[in-house]
Design an enzyme around this catalytic site. Structure first.
Site, PDB file in Angstrom:
ATOM      1  N   ASP A   1      -0.463  14.047  -2.073  1.00 15.84           N
ATOM      2  CA  ASP A   1      -1.984  13.464  -2.238  1.00 15.84           C
ATOM      3  C   ASP A   1      -2.807  14.590  -1.679  1.00 15.84           C
ATOM      4  OD1 ASP A   1      -4.640  12.092  -1.883  1.00 15.84           O
ATOM      5  OD2 ASP A   1      -3.434  10.270  -2.129  1.00 15.84           O
TER       6      ASP A   1
ATOM      7  N   SER B   1       0.990  -1.193   0.247  1.00 11.37           N
ATOM      8  CA  SER B   1       0.091   0.064  -0.122  1.00 11.37           C
ATOM      9  C   SER B   1       0.824   1.188  -0.027  1.00 11.37           C
ATOM     10  CB  SER B   1      -0.770   0.006   1.058  1.00 11.37           C
ATOM     11  OG  SER B   1      -0.055   0.336   2.406  1.00 11.37           O
ATOM     12  N   LYS B   2       0.300   2.345  -0.223  1.00 12.50           N
ATOM     13  CA  LYS B   2       0.993   3.533  -0.494  1.00 12.50           C
ATOM     14  C   LYS B   2       1.914   4.063   0.935  1.00 12.50           C
ATOM     15  CE  LYS B   2      -2.941   6.625   0.070  1.00 12.50           C
ATOM     16  NZ  LYS B   2      -3.723   7.706  -0.696  1.00 12.50           N
ATOM     17  N   ARG B   3       1.200   3.458   2.018  1.00 15.27           N
ATOM     18  CA  ARG B   3       1.742   3.868   3.242  1.00 15.27           C
ATOM     19  C   ARG B   3       2.779   3.018   4.050  1.00 15.27           C
ATOM     20  NH1 ARG B   3      -0.811   7.921   5.681  1.00 15.27           N
ATOM     21  NH2 ARG B   3      -3.036   8.380   4.761  1.00 15.27           N
TER      22      ARG B   3
END
Length: 505
Positions: free
Chosen positions: A284, A268-270
């Site tokens: 974002d 995931s992007k995190r």
RNA sequence: GGCCCGUUCGUCUAGGGGUUAGGACGCGUCCCUUUCACGGACGAAACACGGGUUCGAUUCCCGUACGGGCUACCA
């Protein structure tokens, strides 16, 4: 005649393009190039609620940086099938036409249920312990749609402009079998497939309808996407079939997912692996977060691409470092793995290191000079080139160069404690003072001369510790080749540092 | 929960009915080196489990376990 190979990358502009998406684009690109085909960028912006400003531009810039350039599509020049944005295609009535065709052939229908009614239905089914609550051949009989409503009420609703969606009419109990280039044959019973919405009440098509229509109209031969789409593939097969287009259907390839380095789940992007998840810096606007990019972290695009290509694919030989051209030549979907691949930050760094070493010192200097300048360091080009030569073997990234070699620019303020504790003794100061005197008389100041002088000096002075000399001049225990480093520092600077250090001890 | 997909060293992977199961990252040891590295050599490290099929399965089949994905008028 064989059809021309055409692949597309079709992201939604709902956020920054993360590395999983880049890999999907990459595999499509490699295959297209290998077969002398086209690579198309299509923007699937059918969800207005999730549209993110700047995402489309980000996708385009990312593909450019990665060197995965479409030869047709949004941002890369229109081809024969423009427009390439689905919102624009919708304006032309492209999707409605196909939806109407499905209605006319009795394979789709109007549904008037509100979202509240749908929620209610799901709750009711759950309460009744129905295993998989969904809008399907059984449950649609109790819902508000053109299959259940009386003719007059139906015409009244439509005439009155009541909002409706168009749903695919999935048959009750039918085997749906399809072939995936990576996975082989997959069979699903249609009872597991719900009546997917094809056209939303705002008139926009859903992904399910839109991508099929566009793939057909754009003459796409291979549809590549992530494994998360596998469950909806049966719906797609049905749509092609009911449209009478099964023979023109692109070949399917569902890529294995990229998984988190630690723990479970897809990337995931995190992710907290310490490495970026995005090719370029991405702000974002929705979560108001800045995500760092590979580019800005000092990665070279070819290294990034090489790493990504090997995540789920391999050429079948013990070779890992491959240029883009080599990737193209060797790529095939048959050699793509079926199982998900955990992303490995360590190996990713290693890839960049390999590419870093392939750079010439001049090329590195080009990249490093501005980084040094931003630290307020002004050195001439020759100095920076030599600096790069000495430091590159220790670095993974160009933006580590300063940190790894700060002692080239700053005289030591402290001395590595471990080395001092172990090697510094009562006689050291005296010995190094004598060494300074010897070095002071050197007519030439280069690595070779320094090395010889250092060796020769010891016959008079006694055994000198080389690491101590290093710590005295740089402060740190490790670093570049000592005599090379002193040579680059220059006679004056080197001796000044030595003298100052001795004074402090 | 249901459906679908998957499972070879810690990780990425090669292989495939009979192999000392190969490579890479990382890790360790040694060599080179009066420093720091590169480099070189070596080492530890894997076929998820249980049943079949077979003379023989890590490889084929079936289960189990585990992992993943999906289960929206999102893609």
């Amino acid at each position: 005649m064989e059809k021309k190979v055409r692949l597309r990358f079709a992201p939604s502009p709902t956020g920054g393009l993360h590395m999983g998406g880049v890999r999907t684009a990459l595999f499509s690109y490699l295959f297209a190039k290998k077969h002398g085909g086209d690579f198309v960028l299509r923007i699937e912006d059918t969800d207005q609620t999730r549209y993110v400003e700047g995402a489309e531009d980000y996708i385009i810039r990312s593909l450019k940086w990665c060197g995965i350039e479409p030869n047709e599509g949004v941002g890369f020049g229109d081809g024969p099938y423009a427009p390439y944005r689905q919102s624009e295609r919708k304006e032309q009535g492209i999707y409605k036409k196909y939806a109407d065709q499905l209605i006319a052939s009795g394979n789709a229908y109007h549904a008037f249920d509100t979202s509240e009614e749908l929620d209610e239905m799901r709750k009711r089914l759950e309460a009744a312990k129905v295993i998989a609550p969904q809008y399907n051949a059984v449950t649609r009989q109790n819902m508000k749609n053109s299959l259940t409503l009386p003719e007059d009420e139906l015409t009244k609703l439509i005439a009155g402009g009541a909002p409706y969606v168009i749903r695919l009419k999935v048959p009750r109990n039918e085997e749906i079998r399809f072939h995936d280039i990576i996975r082989g044959w997959v069979t699903v019973n249609s009872s597991q497939v719900d009546d997917k919405v094809l056209l939303k009440s705002d008139g926009m098509p859903t992904y399910h309808l839109a991508h099929i229509v566009d793939d057909i109209e754009m003459k796409i031969t291979h549809a590549v996407r992530g494994e998360e789409w596998l469950p909806s593939a049966p719906s797609h097969i049905l749509i092609y079939r009911y449209l009478g287009l099964e023979d023109q259907m692109p070949q399917l390839a569902h890529l294995p997912l990229i998984l988190k380095p630690d723990g479970n789940g897809k990337l995931s992007k995190r992710d907290k692996s310490g490495l970026p998840m995005f090719p370029l810096n991405w702000h974002d606007p929705r979560d108001k977060t800045d995500y760092i990019g590979y580019k800005e972290s000092g990665f070279m695009p070819d290294a990034f691409i090489n790493m990504l290509a090997l995540l789920g694919w391999n050429p079948g030989e013990n070779r890992e470092i491959m240029s883009k051209q080599e990737l193209i030549e060797n790529f095939s979907f048959e050699r793509v793995n079926k199982s998900g691949a955990k992303f490995d930050p360590e190996k990713t760094k290693w890839f960049n290191q390999q590419y870093l070493r392939m750079q010439t010192d001049e090329q590195l200097a080009e990249a490093v000079a501005p980084l040094l300048e931003s630290k307020g360091i002004k050195k001439d080009r020759a100095f920076i080139i030599e600096f790069c030569r000495l430091i590159k073997e220790k670095a993974h990234f160009v933006n580590e160069f300063y940190e790894l070699g700060s002692y080239f620019f700053v005289a030591p303020a402290m001395f590595d404690e471990k080395v001092m504790a172990k090697k510094w003794n009562d006689t050291s100061k005296d010995m190094f003072t004598k060494l300074i005197a010897k070095l002071e008389s050197l007519p030439v100041w280069d690595a070779h001369t320094l090395h010889d002088a250092f060796q020769a000096a010891q016959t008079d002075i006694g055994k000198l510790d080389m690491q101590l000399l290093r710590v005295l001049t740089t402060g740190v225990a490790g670093g570049a080749q000592l005599f090379d480093l002193l040579a680059l520092l220059g006679k004056e600077e080197s001796l000044n540092r030595l003298k100052n250090s001795l004074e402090k001890l």
